[in-house]
Each structure stands twice: as C-alpha cells, then as structure tokens.
Enzyme design. Structure first.
Site, PDB file in Angstrom:
ATOM      1  N   ARG A   8      25.435  67.553   3.534  1.00 39.79           N
ATOM      2  CA  ARG A   8      27.105  67.071   3.465  1.00 39.79           C
ATOM      3  C   ARG A   8      26.722  67.317   1.756  1.00 39.79           C
ATOM      4  O   ARG A   8      27.798  68.179   0.856  1.00 39.79           O
ATOM      5  CB  ARG A   8      27.599  65.842   3.744  1.00 39.79           C
ATOM      6  CG  ARG A   8      27.950  65.973   4.840  1.00 39.79           C
ATOM      7  CD  ARG A   8      27.880  64.437   5.975  1.00 39.79           C
ATOM      8  NE  ARG A   8      26.355  64.064   6.777  1.00 39.79           N
ATOM      9  CZ  ARG A   8      25.566  65.266   6.781  1.00 39.79           C
ATOM     10  NH1 ARG A   8      25.782  65.047   7.894  1.00 39.79           N
ATOM     11  NH2 ARG A   8      24.960  64.443   6.799  1.00 39.79           N
ATOM     12  N   THR A   9      26.362  66.996   1.215  1.00 42.85           N
ATOM     13  CA  THR A   9      26.357  66.481  -0.427  1.00 42.85           C
ATOM     14  C   THR A   9      25.956  67.999  -0.880  1.00 42.85           C
ATOM     15  O   THR A   9      26.951  68.662  -2.013  1.00 42.85           O
ATOM     16  CB  THR A   9      25.628  65.441  -1.082  1.00 42.85           C
ATOM     17  OG1 THR A   9      25.430  63.817  -0.198  1.00 42.85           O
ATOM     18  CG2 THR A   9      25.712  65.231  -2.336  1.00 42.85           C
ATOM     19  N   LYS A  48       3.959  72.764 -10.024  1.00 45.48           N
ATOM     20  CA  LYS A  48       2.715  73.020 -11.216  1.00 45.48           C
ATOM     21  C   LYS A  48       2.398  71.270 -11.861  1.00 45.48           C
ATOM     22  O   LYS A  48       1.721  72.052 -12.897  1.00 45.48           O
ATOM     23  CB  LYS A  48       3.115  74.632 -12.011  1.00 45.48           C
ATOM     24  CG  LYS A  48       3.297  75.569 -10.949  1.00 45.48           C
ATOM     25  CD  LYS A  48       3.575  77.099 -11.650  1.00 45.48           C
ATOM     26  CE  LYS A  48       3.940  77.894 -11.109  1.00 45.48           C
ATOM     27  NZ  LYS A  48       4.712  79.177 -11.599  1.00 45.48           N
ATOM     28  N   ARG A  92      19.846  66.199  -7.375  1.00 48.52           N
ATOM     29  CA  ARG A  92      19.420  65.326  -6.508  1.00 48.52           C
ATOM     30  C   ARG A  92      18.062  65.135  -6.439  1.00 48.52           C
ATOM     31  O   ARG A  92      17.888  65.938  -6.334  1.00 48.52           O
ATOM     32  CB  ARG A  92      20.492  65.558  -5.245  1.00 48.52           C
ATOM     33  CG  ARG A  92      19.358  64.707  -3.931  1.00 48.52           C
ATOM     34  CD  ARG A  92      19.638  64.688  -2.443  1.00 48.52           C
ATOM     35  NE  ARG A  92      21.139  64.587  -2.581  1.00 48.52           N
ATOM     36  CZ  ARG A  92      21.611  64.177  -1.288  1.00 48.52           C
ATOM     37  NH1 ARG A  92      20.555  64.389  -0.035  1.00 48.52           N
ATOM     38  NH2 ARG A  92      22.995  63.466  -0.790  1.00 48.52           N
ATOM     39  N   HIS A 106      24.317  57.034  -5.869  1.00 45.89           N
ATOM     40  CA  HIS A 106      25.003  57.945  -4.868  1.00 45.89           C
ATOM     41  C   HIS A 106      26.133  57.849  -5.732  1.00 45.89           C
ATOM     42  O   HIS A 106      27.052  57.785  -4.412  1.00 45.89           O
ATOM     43  CB  HIS A 106      25.232  58.149  -3.329  1.00 45.89           C
ATOM     44  CG  HIS A 106      24.619  59.530  -3.189  1.00 45.89           C
ATOM     45  ND1 HIS A 106      26.027  60.000  -3.723  1.00 45.89           N
ATOM     46  CD2 HIS A 106      24.416  59.675  -1.571  1.00 45.89           C
ATOM     47  CE1 HIS A 106      25.512  61.473  -3.402  1.00 45.89           C
ATOM     48  NE2 HIS A 106      24.799  61.267  -1.923  1.00 45.89           N
TER      49      HIS A 106
END
Ligand code: ASP
Length: 320
Positions: free
Chosen positions: A65-66, A95, A118, A146
């Site tokens: 959704r986000t 890396k 995120r 959030h």
C-alpha cells in the site's frame, strides 16, 4: 538538511517523524489539500500540479500500500517517479554501502526533488535526512515511526466518525514491534481534545514503557489490558495490527502469540453501532473476511485515504 518542526510550513522540509506536526491547524491543512486531491481523483481531473518534479521511492522492506500509493500520488500529480523496491537485496547495500552514501548517490543519479524511504532501522529516516539535500519522507522506519500512515489513519477516522476529539481508540495486537500505532498515538494527542487510548496486547507484545511514558507526557490517558472483550463495547476505533513475524527471534515465539486476537462477527456484535474497525494491513488472521462487509469495517477505505493524503503531502512538501 536539518529536521525542522513543520510550524505551518511543509515546503522544502523533511517529514521523518510525526513529532514535527504540533498543531491541529497543520493537520487541517493536510486534510484540506487531501480533500482537493480526492476531488481530483474522483473527477478524473489530474492537473499536472507536480509536473517537472521528480519523486524517488526507495524501499528496503516489503510494501504494497505505501509503495503503490506514493507511486500513485506522484503519477496523479504528474511528477516523474523513480520507484525502487528490493533495495536491501539489489542495491549496493549488499556490498556494504552506508545509507548515507546511498542517499547522496540517489540525489546525484536521479536529481530527485524528494526521496521517500522505507527502511528497517529505527533511525534510518533521521540518518537519511541528515545526509540529504532534498526532503526525505519517512515511509516506515523500523519499529519506531510511520508518520504518513498515521496521517492517513487520522484522515480515515475523521471521515468515518466526523470528528477528531472525544475518541476512544483501542489499539490491538503487536504494540511492541508495530510502528503505525506509535505515530498514530502521538498524532491523536495533537489532533483533538479528550482523546484516550486503550492498548490491548498480551505481555509479550506490550508497547514499550518509554513510548507509553512519552505519549502520557503529551497528556494522553492510556489504559492497558490483554483482553479485547474489555474494550470492544466502548471503542470508537478498533485499530487492529498484525503480529510482526519479521521481528521475532524464533518461529516458536511467534507461534505462541500469532493468533492472540481475532476480530470476527461475534465480537463485532458487541461493538458500538457507530465505530470504525481499522487496520494498516496486511492482515494475516486478525480480522476474519466475514467482517469485511460490515459497514464499520473501514480498512479498505483507509487505504484510499493513503492515496489522497500522500498526494497532499507531496504537494505541500514540493510546492507548499
Ligand atoms: N504496513 C504496515 C507497516 O509497514 C503495517 C504492517 O506491516 O503490519 O508498518
């Protein structure tokens, strides 16, 4: 770039923690623009408000959704979007590159005007913000924050119940690991008067003490229980969350608590006639599908709020 409180002005600022929003006027401003965005989408009248801007989305954790609502938001407003999923598997993080270097690099390689991030680390958005020349929008950081989810949650509450005051919000489930409730609890304290909360969780999943103290310090009345039956009849909002499997040390620990609460038709009989069942989703087994058609089940409408409020936030941050 420094992280500053919003103080009435979103333009050019990071949005990495809900604590940047300190007044109800700031919330109302987002909602006013979100209402305009809703009209744009519903009337199919995209106007290219963000044409010429570039939005980069970099996600180190799964998202449905986000990720898609930010992508949708950028597209509906005519911005260029650079969506990158799977950063933890496919970027130079593998890396050993630091997040700071990745953020600096992305700015150079994409010329993005805003970076939506995120990441599994609690302080990832702060680290990114300190190393970025353009605003960082936190799309979920670790177990901590959030902020854009809490904006869409509150927009949904206002839409469903017509108010942001005098609310009894029961937050249910994994309050230890879940990040959405942490941002929402704080936003509810800024949003209105006499909002109170009940935290419903088994011992293993209780909200961290430090967080509870912080929200109490904002004036919150918070009760704690492990029995959902104690609150369901009095709640205006039942905010249900998933047990966050990814943070458990062992499968066994997860198995012990995974089905701790299930919202079903029987439980809903005890709830008020006017209330809202919400969930940031994904759900695993916390709400049975039989509840989906109940008019009080707001979790699908809640997602759409994500599109409107993220359009509003992008517009406010990029253009004011
Ligand atoms: N989608 C929400 C989050 O990213 C809730 C969840 O994953 O359970 O925090």
């Amino acid at each position: 770039m420094e992280i500053l409180p919003i103080e009435g002005r979103f333009k050019g600022k990071h949005f990495v923690t809900i604590s940047q929003i300190r007044t109800v006027d700031e919330i109302e401003r987002i909602f006013e623009v979100a209402d305009e965005m809703k009209a744009i989408v519903e009337d199919k009248k995209a106007n290219g408000d963000l044409a010429g801007y570039c939005v980069a989305e970099i996600f180190y954790q799964p998202s449905t959704r986000t990720f898609t609502s930010f992508l949708g938001a950028a597209n509906w407003l005519g911005a260029m979007s650079i969506p990158v999923h799977g950063m933890s598997a496919y970027s130079s993080a593998v890396k050993g590159e630091s997040l700071a270097d990745t953020i600096r690099s992305l700015y150079q390689t994409t010329a993005a005007d805003v970076i939506v991030l995120r990441h599994p680390d609690d302080d990832s958005s702060e680290v990114a913000a300190q190393n970025s020349e353009v605003p960082i929008v936190n799309a979920g950081s670790g177990k901590k924050e959030h902020p854009t989810q809490s904006v869409l949650d509150l927009y949904t509450i206002r839409q469903e119940l017509g108010k942001m005051d005098d609310l009894h919000v029961a937050m249910v489930g994994d309050l230890k690991n879940g990040r959405t409730i942490k941002s929402l609890a704080k936003l509810l304290m800024v949003a209105g008067k006499n909002n109170r909360m009940t935290f419903v969780a088994p011992d293993e999943l209780k909200a961290p003490e430090g967080f509870i103290e912080e929200v109490r310090g904002m004036g919150a009345e918070i009760e704690e229980t492990d029995d959902i039956e104690n609150v369901v009849a009095d709640a205006d909002v039942l905010y249900v969350t998933r047990v966050q499997k990814e943070w458990f040390d062992t499968e066994e620990d997860y198995e012990k608590v995974k089905g701790c609460y299930v919202v079903d038709e029987e439980l809903m009989k005890k709830a008020k006639k006017k209330m809202a069942v919400m969930h940031p989703l994904p759900r695993v087994n916390e709400i049975v599908t039989g509840v989906d058609d109940d008019p009080r089940a707001a979790y699908f409408r809640q997602m759409r709020s994500g599109l409107y409020t993220r359009m509003a936030l992008l517009k406010l941050i990029l253009r004011g």
